[in-house]
Design an enzyme around this catalytic site. Structure first.
Site, PDB file in Angstrom:
ATOM      1  N   GLY A   1       0.767  -1.242   0.000  1.00 50.74           N
ATOM      2  CA  GLY A   1       0.000   0.000   0.000  1.00 50.74           C
ATOM      3  C   GLY A   1       0.793   1.284   0.000  1.00 50.74           C
ATOM      4  O   GLY A   1       0.224   2.355  -0.209  1.00 50.74           O
TER       5      GLY A   1
ATOM      6  N   CYS B   1     -11.743   3.425 -29.290  1.00 50.48           N
ATOM      7  CA  CYS B   1     -13.036   4.098 -29.486  1.00 50.48           C
ATOM      8  C   CYS B   1     -13.816   4.256 -28.186  1.00 50.48           C
ATOM      9  O   CYS B   1     -14.858   3.617 -27.993  1.00 50.48           O
ATOM     10  CB  CYS B   1     -13.853   3.322 -30.505  1.00 50.48           C
ATOM     11  SG  CYS B   1     -12.964   3.228 -32.042  1.00 50.48           S
TER      12      CYS B   1
HETATM   13  N1  LLP Z   1      -1.063  -7.023  -0.658  1.00 52.44           N
HETATM   14  C1  LLP Z   1      -2.356  -7.256  -0.942  1.00 52.44           C
HETATM   15  C2  LLP Z   1      -3.080  -8.266  -0.176  1.00 52.44           C
HETATM   16  C3  LLP Z   1      -2.986  -6.532  -1.973  1.00 52.44           C
HETATM   17  O1  LLP Z   1      -4.259  -6.756  -2.246  1.00 52.44           O
HETATM   18  C4  LLP Z   1      -2.234  -5.559  -2.710  1.00 52.44           C
HETATM   19  C5  LLP Z   1      -2.852  -4.781  -3.781  1.00 52.44           C
HETATM   20  C6  LLP Z   1      -0.896  -5.381  -2.378  1.00 52.44           C
HETATM   21  C7  LLP Z   1      -0.335  -6.120  -1.345  1.00 52.44           C
HETATM   22  C8  LLP Z   1      -0.022  -4.415  -3.102  1.00 52.44           C
HETATM   23  O2  LLP Z   1      -0.400  -3.094  -2.958  1.00 52.44           O
HETATM   24  P1  LLP Z   1       0.571  -1.914  -3.403  1.00 52.44           P
HETATM   25  O3  LLP Z   1       1.793  -1.975  -2.550  1.00 52.44           O
HETATM   26  O4  LLP Z   1       0.890  -2.079  -4.841  1.00 52.44           O
HETATM   27  O5  LLP Z   1      -0.245  -0.702  -3.154  1.00 52.44           O
HETATM   28  N2  LLP Z   1      -4.811  -1.522  -9.737  1.00 52.44           N
HETATM   29  C9  LLP Z   1      -4.737  -0.560  -8.677  1.00 52.44           C
HETATM   30  C10 LLP Z   1      -4.093  -1.119  -7.427  1.00 52.44           C
HETATM   31  C11 LLP Z   1      -4.806  -2.331  -6.866  1.00 52.44           C
HETATM   32  C12 LLP Z   1      -4.100  -2.938  -5.664  1.00 52.44           C
HETATM   33  C13 LLP Z   1      -4.730  -4.199  -5.212  1.00 52.44           C
HETATM   34  N3  LLP Z   1      -4.065  -4.844  -4.116  1.00 52.44           N
HETATM   35  C14 LLP Z   1      -3.995   0.674  -9.195  1.00 52.44           C
HETATM   36  O6  LLP Z   1      -3.590   0.672 -10.352  1.00 52.44           O
HETATM   37  O7  LLP Z   1      -3.857   1.655  -8.484  1.00 52.44           O
END
Ligand code: LLP
Length: 418
Positions: free
Chosen positions: A243, A346
């Site tokens: 996150g 499109c």
């Molecule tokens: N751990 C779990 C259980 C998760 O569900 C996620 C992301 C992460 C770690 C990694 O999160 P990060 O460090 O990348 O924030 N497609 C969206 C982001 C979706 C994230 C889903 N889960 C975007 O492009 O912003």
């Protein structure tokens, strides 16, 4: 504000990734094309490593952010573990040489086949998201004559204060088990013959810019761990999820160390391994989507740069109204004009950036920044557009780590009626 893309700099007015000009990469591999910097990935990883030094910890890279085998292999060589959400991601990790004993498996809908594959591979932990899933994992493990290492993903009910589509730790979200139910579920698991409780996990959301919600979640998790401890349920790890945000535009972000500081303080003296599963903050700013201006179009109300990349290559602007910096591969003098940078798909939602001042002409190359995470992995073939290739730059070497798809491949599995 400084130029904040490690691995990317202008040299002689040309945007370089490590030792190579993006122009040279486009000349060799065409556009659109994703380009990643190995150095940028490694330096982001080392930041986590430094922040976690001195306590048992595992950095489990979140594969969904960028699952190219070469990227996974770089992570694996750095010593990373992996956070996966599907059997497909497990196969990628194994194919890239990742260590299954460092894999944690999250996700609300694991199938029996996926659970079996995880058990066969010998992963570290299956993160359960419901009592029904506990039942299923116990059953699958029993049939395979195995004992499944499990954790519960607990929903700490903390507001991550991020985009609602990427906020996951609220009561109303589909993820995890309710905080209030967690202790009962751990007691239930303790009586099952084919599961072994190894940890607890949470993940409150993505693109967090401040440590506050992360620390609040850690506090809730620690309180739970202490209660479990008292009940005689000892855990081996605490997974606080991913996150940590990155700078896309002008966000002020706390550094990784500041994010982890609160949790590290709370966990000081505890023996459990601290797991984090960052995705975006390891690869997001280590990649760009390189594209070429096809047309400069002067509309009635707006001017457009029509480029050869589109929402199928980078859906974040369309899906989350996300802002990605767009930089010229060759710095142009002159005031330029204000353009919407759009693709050929499109859909009105097919844009990469709105109202950007750029001095670009047809044929010029543009780099859409911060495209190392959730770009290629969220791409599609909409409008029968083959997926773009991926290039990993290492010093002054460019490595084609995924070839451009061909149109024939797009319909190779289709059949017409005889
Ligand atoms: N751990 C779990 C259980 C998760 O569900 C996620 C992301 C992460 C770690 C990694 O999160 P990060 O460090 O990348 O924030 N497609 C969206 C982001 C979706 C994230 C889903 N889960 C975007 O492009 O912003």
């Amino acid at each position: 504000m400084g130029f904040s893309y490690p691995g990317f700099t202008y040299r002689n007015d040309r945007l370089h990734v490590e030792g190579l000009a993006l122009e040279d990469i486009a000349a060799r591999h065409g556009t659109p094309c994703y380009v990643y910097s190995r150095e940028a990935i490694e330096s982001a990883y080392r930041e986590y490593e430094r922040a976690l030094a001195g306590r048992p910890a595992l950095i489990a890279y979140s594969v969904k952010a960028n699952s190219n085998l070469a990227v996974l292999n770089v992570m694996s060589r750095l010593g990373a573990g992996f956070d996966i959400v599907s059997g497909g991601e497990l196969s990628r990790v194994l194919a890239a040489g990742g260590d299954p004993r460092k894999v944690v498996f999250s996700g609300v809908g694991k199938t029996e086949d996926e659970i079996a594959a995880a058990l066969e591979a010998g992963i570290l932990s299956i993160n359960l998201e419901s009592p029904e899933e506990l039942e299923r994992v116990d059953g699958v493990a029993g049939r395979l004559g195995k004992v499944a290492p499990i954790a519960f993903r607990v929903n700490p009910d903390v507001d991550a204060r991020t985009h609602p589509y990427i906020s996951t730790g609220l009561k109303k979200n589909k993820f995890g088990v309710a905080y209030a139910d967690a202790e009962r579920l751990y007691r239930d698991a303790a009586h099952r013959p084919h599961v072994r409780t190894v940890g607890v996990g949470c993940h409150i959301g993505s693109q967090l810019t401040g440590a506050g919600p992360f620390v609040a979640a850690a506090e809730r998790m620690l309180a739970l761990v202490q209660r479990l401890d008292k009940a005689g349920i000892a855990l081996e790890h605490i997974d606080l999820g991913g996150g940590v945000g990155i700078r896309y535009k002008d966000e002020t972000l706390e550094p990784v160390a500041a994010f982890l500081d609160g949790a590290l303080g709370m966990l000081a003296g505890r023996k459990e391994t601290l797991i984090v599963d960052p995705g975006r903050s390891l690869v997001g700013n280590a990649g760009v989507l390189l594209c070429r201006v096809e047309y400069v179009k002067h509309g009635e109300a707006k001017n457009f740069l029509v480029v050869d990349a589109a929402m199928n290559d980078l859906i974040r602007p369309a899906l989350y109204n996300a802002w990605h910096e767009i930089l010229p591969a060759r710095k142009d003098s002159g005031p330029g004009a204000v353009y919407d940078v759009v693709g050929p798909v499109c859909e009105t939602g097919d844009f990469l950036g709105h109202e950007r001042r750029l001095a670009a002409s047809a044929g010029d190359l543009l780099a859409v920044m911060s495209a190392g995470a959730y770009a290629m992995t969220m791409s599609s073939n909409y409008n029968s557009r083959p997926r773009a290739p991926e290039v990993l730059v290492d010093g002054s070497e460019m490595h084609l780590v995924r070839e451009r798809e061909t149109v024939a491949e797009l319909f190779a599995k289709e059949r017409v009626l005889l």
